[in-house]
Write a protein that holds these residues in place. Structure first.
Motif, mmCIF file in Angstrom:
data_model
loop_
_atom_site.group_PDB
_atom_site.id
_atom_site.type_symbol
_atom_site.label_atom_id
_atom_site.label_comp_id
_atom_site.label_asym_id
_atom_site.label_seq_id
_atom_site.Cartn_x
_atom_site.Cartn_y
_atom_site.Cartn_z
ATOM 1 N N ALA A 109 104.740 38.614 31.981
ATOM 2 C CA ALA A 109 104.291 37.425 31.470
ATOM 3 C C ALA A 109 102.735 37.125 31.466
ATOM 4 O O ALA A 109 102.036 36.379 30.721
ATOM 5 N N CYS A 110 102.003 37.588 32.648
ATOM 6 C CA CYS A 110 100.803 37.323 33.286
ATOM 7 C C CYS A 110 100.027 38.525 33.411
ATOM 8 O O CYS A 110 99.351 38.719 34.456
ATOM 9 N N ARG A 111 99.968 39.367 32.495
ATOM 10 C CA ARG A 111 99.064 40.795 32.415
ATOM 11 C C ARG A 111 97.943 40.074 32.384
ATOM 12 O O ARG A 111 97.383 39.371 31.786
ATOM 13 N N LEU A 112 96.728 40.621 33.242
ATOM 14 C CA LEU A 112 95.338 40.198 32.983
ATOM 15 C C LEU A 112 94.578 41.422 32.561
ATOM 16 O O LEU A 112 94.945 42.561 33.026
ATOM 17 N N GLY A 113 93.527 41.358 31.984
ATOM 18 C CA GLY A 113 92.407 41.983 31.531
ATOM 19 C C GLY A 113 91.551 42.442 33.203
ATOM 20 O O GLY A 113 91.623 41.868 34.003
ATOM 21 N N THR A 134 89.362 40.574 37.931
ATOM 22 C CA THR A 134 88.103 40.565 38.981
ATOM 23 C C THR A 134 87.833 39.055 39.319
ATOM 24 O O THR A 134 87.562 38.736 40.482
ATOM 25 N N LEU A 135 88.028 38.173 38.373
ATOM 26 C CA LEU A 135 87.755 36.750 38.625
ATOM 27 C C LEU A 135 88.655 36.067 39.686
ATOM 28 O O LEU A 135 88.457 35.533 40.584
ATOM 29 N N LEU A 136 89.984 36.656 39.347
ATOM 30 C CA LEU A 136 90.940 35.883 40.236
ATOM 31 C C LEU A 136 90.826 36.530 41.652
ATOM 32 O O LEU A 136 91.175 35.722 42.627
ATOM 33 N N ASP A 137 90.460 37.747 41.668
ATOM 34 C CA ASP A 137 90.592 38.479 43.121
ATOM 35 C C ASP A 137 89.466 37.587 43.853
ATOM 36 O O ASP A 137 89.514 37.671 45.144
ATOM 37 N N LEU A 195 92.390 30.854 33.633
ATOM 38 C CA LEU A 195 92.461 31.051 35.023
ATOM 39 C C LEU A 195 91.583 29.927 35.794
ATOM 40 O O LEU A 195 92.010 29.580 36.941
ATOM 41 N N ILE A 196 90.374 29.624 35.124
ATOM 42 C CA ILE A 196 89.527 28.764 35.681
ATOM 43 C C ILE A 196 90.141 27.400 35.928
ATOM 44 O O ILE A 196 90.034 26.797 36.814
ATOM 45 N N GLU A 197 91.004 27.038 34.728
ATOM 46 C CA GLU A 197 91.492 25.583 34.852
ATOM 47 C C GLU A 197 92.474 25.595 35.614
ATOM 48 O O GLU A 197 92.712 24.596 36.506
ATOM 49 N N ALA A 198 93.360 26.702 35.966
ATOM 50 C CA ALA A 198 94.567 26.788 36.893
ATOM 51 C C ALA A 198 93.887 26.834 38.303
ATOM 52 O O ALA A 198 94.377 26.058 39.022
ATOM 53 N N LEU A 199 92.533 27.574 38.425
ATOM 54 C CA LEU A 199 92.291 27.291 39.945
ATOM 55 C C LEU A 199 91.726 26.049 40.122
ATOM 56 O O LEU A 199 91.734 25.288 41.335
#
Length: 498
Positions: A434-438, A443-446, A483-487
């Protein structure tokens, strides 16, 4: 006939195991003996049943009466066996025909006059009766609750004479039907909250994905007001979920609120047992009473750390296992945690002049009451700042709970279609799918993982929140903005800064 066999139900956690009640009359000195591990309230049935039978104009047998409650190794508690015992004595003494008795199970406490009184646990008993292919006879006050069980046959009476009249073939007992209350109190509306747009947005995200949420900020900013609006944003309970909630309320003897999500708010002096449940005879705690609803912990940092840490396992597993020397019990506990706290012992932010009377060590000790593993299990940490006075006096048109709930229900339906559960419940392979990332998003999340020092659990929580944001926006895949809003919704740095 000197032997009668009837059926009733015991209470063991959320279950209602079958109890076979055998009544035997024999010659000898008059006596009334009960065997089968009855507890005090069950043993006292001897006096209640005797008086009820005599005051109902029946003859109490002047013989040796033995009541066996099988299985013998199952502890029997409560007064719900009175009706079955009384009918068993009447059948064994040939004052009542045994026809059709075996088609029903009996649940009800008897008054000395013969009146039937209600007791807890009627709904789980009715569900078990239906599964066993038998009907249930109970008191009038328990009848509507028991009738919630699908395909059940529930009959009720107000007096022992009415029950005996039914089985004598004279006047049939009425069949119960559940009628929902029409004067239901409306849920608190989001439109009552002025400003606090980031906190409202967090409430919407929490409702859409069933995420745990923490509000922090100075006193009087509306943290409690916001938390009380969450149940009105959640999707309606499905029938199976509503039945689970009603069963919990039934075994606790609480009024039924059919179809409404529970909202529990224990005081910060509550013990770990009060939250989780327990006792020599295990009873549900607040986490079970909040099953499929909201558990609100106000003044979170005032709870002892050991009390908060007992919530960690049920927050992950959605259930509570209570082990005692004599028995083990499981209670459901799939609740949504919403908490509120002040950032410092004085209530104000660390850089506020009013916080200068506290040392850095005092502030650190205050925040250290929240352990890292406990905070990891809370998906959203949102600051609720003080509002400008001008906004408090201004008449503004705020969005209603109905408008927000429409978006939440749409996001919820997307989750059910994709994975069959809420995003907050995802784990393992379903979470990865459900949460596959490009490449850019990974890279942003890491980078955020290294910079913020997030644990693996917190990393997965960020992914789940981002998945909910994508569902709210109708996107099939996660994007950088999600991802930015979740962080940004995990403000641990600001929360722990002193």
């Amino acid at each position: 006939m000197t032997l009668a066999v009837l059926y009733s139900r015991a209470r063991v956690g959320m279950d209602a195991p079958l109890v076979t009640i055998e009544v035997h009359l024999s010659n000898g000195l008059p006596a009334f003996n009960m065997v089968g591990l009855p507890e005090t309230a069950v043993k006292e049935a001897r006096d209640r049943v005797r008086s009820a039978i005599i005051n109902s104009q029946f003859d109490f047998p002047d013989r040796r009466i033995t009541v066996n409650m099988a299985p013998a190794d199952l502890p029997k508690q409560g007064a719900q066996f009175d009706l079955a015992i009384a009918l068993g004595i009447l059948v064994a003494s040939n004052q009542l025909p045994a026809d059709k008795i075996e088609e029903y199970e009996f649940l009800g406490e008897l008054a000395l006059s013969g009146d039937l009184r209600p007791g807890p646990g009627a709904l789980p008993a009715a569900i078990a009766c239906t599964q066993a292919g038998r009907g249930l006879v109970t008191s009038k006050d328990n009848a509507a609750e028991a009738a919630l069980a699908s395909d059940s046959t529930v009959r009720y009476g107000e007096h022992l004479l009415q029950v005996t009249s039914h089985f004598s073939g004279q006047n049939a007992l009425p069949q119960a039907h559940y009628e929902p209350a029409t004067d239901v109190e409306p849920m608190p509306d989001m439109a009552d909250v002025k400003g606090q747009h980031s906190a409202k947005r967090a409430l919407e995200i929490a409702a859409a994905g069933r995420h745990n949420l923490l509000f922090f900020g100075p006193p009087g900013t509306g943290k409690t007001l916001l938390a009380s609006r969450l149940p009105g944003l959640l999707p309606a309970l499905r029938e199976r979920e509503a039945l689970e909630v009603a069963s919990v309320q039934s075994i606790c003897g609480l009024p039924l609120n059919w179809g409404r999500r529970p909202f529990r708010s224990p005081h910060h002096t509550a013990s770990g047992v009060a939250l989780i449940g327990g006792g020599s005879i295990p009873r549900p705690g607040e986490v079970t009473l909040a099953h499929r609803g909201v558990l609100f912990l106000d003044e979170l940092a005032e709870f002892p750390r050991t009390v908060l840490d007992v919530l960690r396992e049920p927050m992950e597993s959605g259930e509570v296992h209570i082990a005692r020397a004599a028995r083990q019990t499981r209670f459901p506990a799939r609740f949504q945690l919403v908490a509120a706290m002040n950032p410092t012992p004085g209530g104000y932010s660390p850089d506020d002049p009013r916080s200068q009377r506290y040392t850095r060590e005092q502030m650190q000790r205050y925040l250290a009451r929240l352990s890292g593993p406990f905070l990891d299990r809370i998906d959203l940490h949102i600051e609720v700042p003080a509002l400008p006075k001008a906004l408090l006096t201004r008449n503004t048109e705020e969005e209603s709970s109905a408008d927000v709930r429409a978006r939440v229900e749409l996001a919820w339906s997307r989750q059910l279609d994709r994975q069959g559960c809420a995003n907050a419940e995802l784990s393992g392979k379903p979470l990865e799918q459900a949460c596959r990332l490009g490449q850019a998003e990974q890279t942003l999340l890491d980078s955020a993982l290294d910079k913020l020092g997030l644990s693996a659990r917190a990393y997965h929580r960020v992914l789940k929140v981002a998945r909910t944001l994508a569902d709210l926006n109708g996107r099939p895949t996660l994007e950088r903005t999600d991802l930015i809003e979740a962080l940004n919704c995990r403000q641990l740095e600001k929360l722990m800064r002193v």
